[in-house]
Design a protein around this motif. Structure first.
Motif, PDB file in Angstrom:
ATOM      1  N   PHE A 141       1.166   5.642  -0.038  1.00  0.00           N
ATOM      2  CA  PHE A 141       0.543   6.917   0.243  1.00  0.00           C
ATOM      3  C   PHE A 141       1.095   7.998  -0.672  1.00  0.00           C
ATOM      4  CE2 PHE A 141      -1.658   6.126   4.263  1.00  0.00           C
ATOM      5  CZ  PHE A 141      -1.050   4.960   4.714  1.00  0.00           C
ATOM      6  N   GLY A 142       0.276   8.991  -0.930  1.00  0.00           N
ATOM      7  CA  GLY A 142       0.795  10.228  -1.496  1.00  0.00           C
ATOM      8  C   GLY A 142       1.601  10.948  -0.435  1.00  0.00           C
ATOM      9  N   GLY A 143       2.415  11.900  -0.871  1.00  0.00           N
ATOM     10  CA  GLY A 143       3.297  12.599   0.051  1.00  0.00           C
ATOM     11  C   GLY A 143       2.596  13.568   0.985  1.00  0.00           C
ATOM     12  N   GLY A 144       1.344  13.857   0.717  1.00  0.00           N
ATOM     13  CA  GLY A 144       0.581  14.744   1.585  1.00  0.00           C
ATOM     14  C   GLY A 144       0.531  16.171   1.070  1.00  0.00           C
ATOM     15  N   TRP A 181       3.095   2.635   4.987  1.00  0.00           N
ATOM     16  CA  TRP A 181       2.471   1.348   5.317  1.00  0.00           C
ATOM     17  C   TRP A 181       3.542   0.384   5.797  1.00  0.00           C
ATOM     18  CZ3 TRP A 181       3.438  -3.272   2.549  1.00  0.00           C
ATOM     19  CH2 TRP A 181       2.679  -4.365   2.976  1.00  0.00           C
ATOM     20  N   GLN A 241       4.430   6.759  10.962  1.00  0.00           N
ATOM     21  CA  GLN A 241       4.701   8.131  10.531  1.00  0.00           C
ATOM     22  C   GLN A 241       5.830   8.698  11.361  1.00  0.00           C
ATOM     23  OE1 GLN A 241       1.397  10.934  10.991  1.00  0.00           O
ATOM     24  NE2 GLN A 241       2.034  11.951   9.094  1.00  0.00           N
ATOM     25  N   LEU A 254       0.856  -1.176   0.000  1.00  0.00           N
ATOM     26  CA  LEU A 254       0.000   0.000   0.000  1.00  0.00           C
ATOM     27  C   LEU A 254       0.894   1.229   0.000  1.00  0.00           C
ATOM     28  CD1 LEU A 254      -2.655  -0.971   2.726  1.00  0.00           C
ATOM     29  CD2 LEU A 254      -2.555  -1.635   0.306  1.00  0.00           C
ATOM     30  N   GLY A 274       5.729  11.862   6.001  1.00  0.00           N
ATOM     31  CA  GLY A 274       4.482  11.288   5.521  1.00  0.00           C
ATOM     32  C   GLY A 274       4.214   9.924   6.136  1.00  0.00           C
ATOM     33  N   LEU A 275       3.170   9.301   5.658  1.00  0.00           N
ATOM     34  CA  LEU A 275       2.760   8.009   6.196  1.00  0.00           C
ATOM     35  C   LEU A 275       3.393   6.872   5.405  1.00  0.00           C
ATOM     36  CD1 LEU A 275      -0.712   9.388   6.522  1.00  0.00           C
ATOM     37  CD2 LEU A 275       0.218   8.092   8.413  1.00  0.00           C
TER      38      LEU A 275
END
Lengths: 107, 124
Positions: free
Chosen positions: A98-101, B47, B39, A96, B44-45
């Motif tokens: 994530f985008g960097g935000g 997984w 995090q 999975l 950033g996050l």
């Protein structure tokens, strides 16, 4: 691995403005993408469970569009409480990613 | 109300071990895949790991990020409505706030709830 490129990394807008955040996937992910809001010091909160459907209890000023590789989160009529970070997450395949935000600041 | 409460974080030396726990309530734990996401401060996050839902019959699937594969082990105890993350051979780069989260399936279902996180600090 699927890379999620999110833009912009930050933005500053006024109350009442319309802002758009984009996530691009390095390969097609159908509509397997969610949008989340994170207020500093708090757990992430789901906004858009799929690319375009709205989560119950989320204000209707939040909307999502897209499928395949390009997705957008739009906040219309920006409110002070929308000051937060926003990020996308693809759940199409492992890992999975994530985008960097995007950090949204209210002027 | 869905609640996910992480615990077990703390300060540990490089090379050490730590076991995180996540207590779930307010939903049928057996029906949900569970995740660990971390995090680092100001970052950033990322997984970390996912374990499939399990009704006692279905084969449990486990997935790991390359950065933790071979060092971390995810597990669940449905009788205790709990999720775990055993972390061995910890490195400074594992320092982060660790969240547990749930989704209806390993893939094709989005994460819909998150805990508040537990802080892991790896430092000498």
């Amino acid at each position: 691995d699927i890379q999620m490129t999110q833009s912009p990394s930050s933005l500053s807008a006024s109350v009442g403005d319309r802002v758009t955040i984009t996530c691009r996937a390095s390969q097609g992910i159908r509509s397997d993408l969610g949008w989340y809001q994170q207020i500093p010091g708090k757990a992430p909160k789901r906004l858009i469970p799929a690319a375009s459907s709205l989560q119950g209890g989320v204000p209707s000023r939040f909307s999502g569009r897209g499928s395949g590789t390009e997705f957008t989160l739009t906040i219309t009529n920006l409110q002070p409480e929308d000051s937060a970070s926003y990020f996308c997450l693809q759940h199409s395949s492992f890992p999975l990613t994530f985008g960097g935000g995007t950090k949204v600041e209210i002027k | 109300e869905v609640q996910l409460a992480e615990s077990g974080g703390g300060l540990v030396q490089p090379g050490g071990s730590l076991r995180l726990s996540c207590a779930a309530s307010g939903f049928n734990f057996d029906d949900y895949a569970m995740h660990w996401v971390r995090q680092a401060s100001g970052e950033g996050l990322e997984w970390v790991s996912t374990i499939s839902w399990n009704d006692g019959w279905k084969t449990i699937n486990r997935h790991y990020a390359d950065s933790v594969k071979g060092r971390f082990t995810i597990s669940r105890d449905n009788a205790k409505n709990s999720l775990y993350l055993q972390m061995n051979s910890l490195r400074p780069e594992d320092t982060a706030l660790y969240y547990c989260a749930r989704s209806l399936g390993e893939l094709s279902f989005p994460i819909d709830s998150w805990g508040q996180g537990t802080l892991v600090t790896v430092s000498s």
